[in-house]
Motif scaffolding. Structure first.
Motif, PDB file in Angstrom:
ATOM      1  N   CYS A 134      70.618  28.326 -38.404  1.00 42.87           N
ATOM      2  CA  CYS A 134      70.092  26.978 -38.672  1.00 42.87           C
ATOM      3  C   CYS A 134      71.217  26.186 -39.346  1.00 42.87           C
ATOM      4  CB  CYS A 134      68.857  27.036 -39.569  1.00 42.87           C
ATOM      5  SG  CYS A 134      67.494  28.028 -38.902  1.00 42.87           S
ATOM      6  N   CYS A 194      68.777  30.305 -42.329  1.00 41.86           N
ATOM      7  CA  CYS A 194      67.582  29.485 -42.100  1.00 41.86           C
ATOM      8  C   CYS A 194      66.742  29.410 -43.382  1.00 41.86           C
ATOM      9  CB  CYS A 194      66.746  30.058 -40.960  1.00 41.86           C
ATOM     10  SG  CYS A 194      67.549  29.876 -39.332  1.00 41.86           S
ATOM     11  N   ASN A 202      72.157  23.189 -39.570  1.00 34.88           N
ATOM     12  CA  ASN A 202      71.922  21.873 -40.150  1.00 34.88           C
ATOM     13  C   ASN A 202      70.824  21.869 -41.205  1.00 34.88           C
ATOM     14  OD1 ASN A 202      73.860  20.489 -38.459  1.00 34.88           O
ATOM     15  ND2 ASN A 202      72.432  20.797 -36.767  1.00 34.88           N
ATOM     16  N   GLU A 203      70.339  23.065 -41.564  1.00 35.32           N
ATOM     17  CA  GLU A 203      69.329  23.196 -42.618  1.00 35.32           C
ATOM     18  C   GLU A 203      69.786  24.275 -43.586  1.00 35.32           C
ATOM     19  OE1 GLU A 203      64.989  22.898 -41.121  1.00 35.32           O
ATOM     20  OE2 GLU A 203      66.091  23.804 -39.475  1.00 35.32           O
ATOM     21  N   ASP A 215      75.580  22.626 -43.509  1.00 34.82           N
ATOM     22  CA  ASP A 215      74.469  22.420 -44.439  1.00 34.82           C
ATOM     23  C   ASP A 215      74.785  22.872 -45.863  1.00 34.82           C
ATOM     24  OD1 ASP A 215      74.413  25.172 -44.131  1.00 34.82           O
ATOM     25  OD2 ASP A 215      72.622  25.171 -42.878  1.00 34.82           O
ATOM     26  N   THR A 241      60.734  27.567 -46.527  1.00 34.63           N
ATOM     27  CA  THR A 241      60.217  26.552 -47.437  1.00 34.63           C
ATOM     28  C   THR A 241      59.079  27.067 -48.302  1.00 34.63           C
ATOM     29  OG1 THR A 241      60.851  24.817 -45.871  1.00 34.63           O
ATOM     30  CG2 THR A 241      59.251  24.231 -47.561  1.00 34.63           C
TER      31      THR A 241
END
Length: 463
Positions: free
Chosen positions: A245, A257, A247-248, A234, A260
């Protein structure tokens, strides 16, 4: 030259063992190039004289215009390498010394020269901290032939590698080969110089990411050098192996991670990832601070208990007692009476004023017609106090026997209760008792006194 094929085969066998860099990553190296043989040293008068015309290539060096040496070596650790070198040449410049002590250069007739030498080399590259200049010293031994004559030699010298890339270098080497016979007709001691290219190889890079497996923390996945060969899918600066995380894109604070809404709770643990909230509610907001997340709060802008869905308890009658605790939620009352109105002395006086006007048929427990209006008025008052309990007490005058009067008083009290219950008053709120002639309030000797003693009284039952 008849042994040249043997030398080439031996060298090629060594090359075929494996291949890569001359260090822990690429332990193998192959070098090839040209070599020059200088026999002048065999005629030197002293040690210093051996080097007096060291660089006189034109007069003393024997060189053939082709690849004339091949070296295979392997790194063994601690800056040490072991190697095997095969070399060929033509001796057309042999330095000799006459009886008068004068040196001269003769052509012995294109004598074939070939050698096979083993060596141990120590590199100073790490010691000097260079990434391209690699000086080294070596020592070893071998066997060298000039035509059919040959002898063992003790070898030592220096080597200089100039690395163009990680795996390719220009190599310059100069060494002294001491012949044990040191006979010019057999094999004179001599210098041998070499210049060529060196190729390092042998390191394993399974995932082809340019990082050798030895140094690659993720040898089966292509990765980045800054993460020792591990990928960062990522691109958040945290390698996948340490990224919860992968892939994020996220932050190091939350082990890779994202967060947001920036509320300090990573999205993976945030029940409301797009709205800033509080940790105690898994990242969801609580606008009214009642401890219930807005998404679960029926009244998100009014603080209220969880038992009522986050809404405040109503007080329908506005008496200060919440409906949930109010025994009379639609009638104003007092907190002391659990939200129900207090039965005052004035109310009790009014009830008893009505009760004393209840008229029964003589000697019976039935009502006269005009009494029904009185009973209705009593019912309406009792309805205003739905949780108050009352005792209906019957009394008689002294006419007749005590037993008869007791029974009559009980029946008349019960008749009043029955009417009120049949007209909507809960039976458990009323109690009917009779006292006969035992509690007169006036003299039974007069007509007026007897009329007062024939009565029904109402008493408030207090818990």
């Amino acid at each position: 030259m008849k042994h040249l094929n043997k030398l080439i085969v031996a060298a090629c066998m060594a090359v075929g063992l494996n291949a890569h860099a001359q260090d822990e990553n690429n332990p193998w190296a192959v070098s090839f190039g040209v070599n020059a043989v200088d026999t002048r040293t065999s005629t030197a008068d002293d040690f210093g004289d051996r080097f007096s015309e060291f660089f006189n290539a034109k007069d003393h060096w024997n060189i053939i215009p082709s690849v004339s040496y091949l070296n295979v070596s392997r790194y063994v650790g601690q800056n040490l390498s072991v190697g095997l070198t095969g070399s060929v040449n033509k001796i057309d410049k042999l330095v000799v010394k006459g009886d008068d002590g004068e040196r001269s250069v003769i052509n012995p007739g294109d004598v074939s020269y070939y050698g096979l030498d083993a060596s141990v080399k120590y590199s100073f590259m790490n010691m000097i901290g260079s990434k391209w200049f690699d000086p080294a010293l070596y020592v070893g031994g071998g066997y060298t032939w000039m035509d059919d004559n040959g002898d063992a030699t003790f070898n030592f010298g220096a080597q200089f590698n100039f690395w163009f890339t990680e795996n390719v270098a220009l190599t310059l080497q100069s060494g002294y080969k001491k012949s044990f016979e040191d006979d010019r007709m057999v094999l004179p001691s001599h210098f041998q110089h070499m210049a060529g290219l060196t190729f390092k190889f042998g390191g394993k890079d399974t995932d082809k990411d340019g990082i050798y497996d030895k140094d690659d923390l993720c040898p089966n996945e292509p990765g980045l050098k800054e993460f020792q060969g591990c990928p960062d899918s990522d691109g958040d600066g945290i390698p996948d192996k340490d990224d919860q995380c992968p892939n994020e894109a996220g932050t190091a604070e939350f082990n890779g991670c994202p967060d947001t809404d920036g509320d300090g709770i990573p999205d993976k643990n945030d029940a409301c990832p797009d709205v800033a909230g509080v940790k105690s509610l898994q990242g969801c907001p609580d606008a009214d601070s009642d401890g219930i997340a807005d998404k679960d709060d029926k009244c998100p802008n009014e603080a209220g208990p969880k038992e009522n869905g986050g809404c405040p308890w109503p007080d329908s009658d506005g008496d200060g007692v919440l409906d949930k605790d109010d025994m009379c939620p639609e009638v104003k009352g007092t907190a002391a009476n659990r939200g129900c109105p207090e039965v005052t002395e004035e109310v009790m006086k009014q009830l008893n004023d009505y009760a004393r006007t209840i008229l029964f048929n003589s000697g019976k427990a039935t009502f006269k017609e005009e009494t029904y209006e009185v009973l209705e008025n009593m019912k309406e008052i009792l309805k205003e106090y739905p949780h108050a309990k009352f005792s209906l007490e019957g009394h008689t005058d002294s006419d007749g026997s005590n037993a008869l009067n007791q029974t009559l008083s009980e029946n008349r009290a019960q008749a009043v209760k029955t009417y009120l219950v049949e007209h909507g008053i809960a039976t458990d709120r009323l109690r009917a008792v009779g006292f006969g002639e035992t509690k007169p309030i006036a003299s039974n000797k007069t007509r007026a006194g007897k009329a007062q003693n024939r009565r029904v009284e109402v008493k408030l039952i207090k818990d």
